[in-house]
Write a protein that holds these residues in place. Structure first.
Motif, PDB file in Angstrom:
ATOM      1  N   ARG A 101       0.836  -1.208   0.000  1.00  0.00           N
ATOM      2  CA  ARG A 101       0.000   0.000   0.000  1.00  0.00           C
ATOM      3  C   ARG A 101       0.866   1.251   0.000  1.00  0.00           C
ATOM      4  O   ARG A 101       0.501   2.262  -0.595  1.00  0.00           O
ATOM      5  CB  ARG A 101      -0.948   0.000   1.201  1.00  0.00           C
ATOM      6  CG  ARG A 101      -1.995  -1.119   1.129  1.00  0.00           C
ATOM      7  CD  ARG A 101      -2.744  -1.217   2.404  1.00  0.00           C
ATOM      8  NE  ARG A 101      -1.750  -1.493   3.451  1.00  0.00           N
ATOM      9  CZ  ARG A 101      -2.042  -1.897   4.667  1.00  0.00           C
ATOM     10  NH1 ARG A 101      -3.276  -2.039   5.028  1.00  0.00           N
ATOM     11  NH2 ARG A 101      -1.086  -2.130   5.541  1.00  0.00           N
ATOM     12  N   GLU A 102       2.024   1.166   0.649  1.00  0.00           N
ATOM     13  CA  GLU A 102       2.948   2.302   0.674  1.00  0.00           C
ATOM     14  C   GLU A 102       3.517   2.565  -0.721  1.00  0.00           C
ATOM     15  O   GLU A 102       3.737   3.715  -1.089  1.00  0.00           O
ATOM     16  CB  GLU A 102       4.071   2.079   1.678  1.00  0.00           C
ATOM     17  CG  GLU A 102       3.661   2.334   3.101  1.00  0.00           C
ATOM     18  CD  GLU A 102       3.195   3.765   3.328  1.00  0.00           C
ATOM     19  OE1 GLU A 102       3.859   4.709   2.852  1.00  0.00           O
ATOM     20  OE2 GLU A 102       2.151   3.947   3.976  1.00  0.00           O
ATOM     21  N   ALA A 105       0.746   4.336  -2.528  1.00  0.00           N
ATOM     22  CA  ALA A 105       0.651   5.702  -2.002  1.00  0.00           C
ATOM     23  C   ALA A 105       1.794   6.560  -2.554  1.00  0.00           C
ATOM     24  O   ALA A 105       1.591   7.723  -2.926  1.00  0.00           O
ATOM     25  CB  ALA A 105       0.684   5.691  -0.472  1.00  0.00           C
ATOM     26  N   HIS A 106       2.969   5.999  -2.641  1.00  0.00           N
ATOM     27  CA  HIS A 106       4.116   6.720  -3.206  1.00  0.00           C
ATOM     28  C   HIS A 106       3.854   7.096  -4.663  1.00  0.00           C
ATOM     29  O   HIS A 106       4.115   8.233  -5.072  1.00  0.00           O
ATOM     30  CB  HIS A 106       5.384   5.868  -3.099  1.00  0.00           C
ATOM     31  CG  HIS A 106       6.525   6.409  -3.893  1.00  0.00           C
ATOM     32  ND1 HIS A 106       7.292   7.463  -3.470  1.00  0.00           N
ATOM     33  CD2 HIS A 106       7.010   6.044  -5.108  1.00  0.00           C
ATOM     34  CE1 HIS A 106       8.203   7.727  -4.387  1.00  0.00           C
ATOM     35  NE2 HIS A 106       8.056   6.879  -5.389  1.00  0.00           N
ATOM     36  N   VAL A 108       1.038   7.539  -6.139  1.00  0.00           N
ATOM     37  CA  VAL A 108       0.010   8.582  -6.187  1.00  0.00           C
ATOM     38  C   VAL A 108       0.617   9.927  -5.780  1.00  0.00           C
ATOM     39  O   VAL A 108       0.427  10.933  -6.466  1.00  0.00           O
ATOM     40  CB  VAL A 108      -1.184   8.224  -5.271  1.00  0.00           C
ATOM     41  CG1 VAL A 108      -2.142   9.395  -5.138  1.00  0.00           C
ATOM     42  CG2 VAL A 108      -1.902   6.991  -5.809  1.00  0.00           C
ATOM     43  N   ARG A 109       1.378   9.953  -4.678  1.00  0.00           N
ATOM     44  CA  ARG A 109       1.998  11.202  -4.203  1.00  0.00           C
ATOM     45  C   ARG A 109       2.963  11.787  -5.218  1.00  0.00           C
ATOM     46  O   ARG A 109       3.030  12.992  -5.402  1.00  0.00           O
ATOM     47  CB  ARG A 109       2.776  10.956  -2.901  1.00  0.00           C
ATOM     48  CG  ARG A 109       1.959  10.997  -1.648  1.00  0.00           C
ATOM     49  CD  ARG A 109       2.851  11.042  -0.400  1.00  0.00           C
ATOM     50  NE  ARG A 109       3.916  10.041  -0.389  1.00  0.00           N
ATOM     51  CZ  ARG A 109       3.793   8.798   0.071  1.00  0.00           C
ATOM     52  NH1 ARG A 109       2.645   8.386   0.569  1.00  0.00           N
ATOM     53  NH2 ARG A 109       4.812   7.975   0.062  1.00  0.00           N
TER      54      ARG A 109
END
Length: 130
Positions: A101-102, A105-106, A108-109
């Motif tokens: 998930r990280e 998230a990375h 996306v960020r």
């Protein structure tokens, strides 16, 4: 020798090794000469460099060779999905503490996702959900 089926096996490959194996995935059984021609055109690699890469990949069980006359013919023993799974698992483990998930998230960020990618990802996740 038979194709590897252990998806947990570490199949981390360098950029050049991936280039060699991609030629095999694309063409099936292929001679060193033909692989060297493709990679010579694409990357400027010499025949000896390609032969060395193939020898090392064979020692690791990633490819196998057979002799046909005076030529060595190689074929991949691992699939592209196996290599991807292994290398992404290594990436997630080493850079994201094992939390996929990280990684998402990375991406996306850091705006590594193109417009529409999030919606496609949601659809894929929905198909996997029980």
């Amino acid at each position: 020798m038979t194709a590897m089926t252990d998806i947990d096996r570490d199949i981390a490959l360098s950029d050049l090794q991936i280039a060699v194996v991609r030629v095999l995935w694309r063409n099936g059984e292929t001679s060193v000469t033909d692989i060297a021609k493709v990679l010579g055109d694409e990357r400027g690699l010499k025949h000896t460099t390609v032969a060395t890469l193939l020898t090392r990949l064979e020692k690791r069980g990633v490819v196998e060779q057979r002799r046909e006359g005076r030529q060595l013919i190689y074929r991949a023993l691992v699939s592209e999905p196996q290599v991807r799974r292994s290398m992404v698992a290594d990436l997630v483990g080493s850079l994201f503490g094992g939390d996929s998930r990280e990684l998402v998230a990375h991406l996306v960020r850091e705006s590594e996702l193109a417009p529409g990618d999030l919606e496609n990802l949601r659809k894929r996740l929905a198909r996997k959900a029980p």
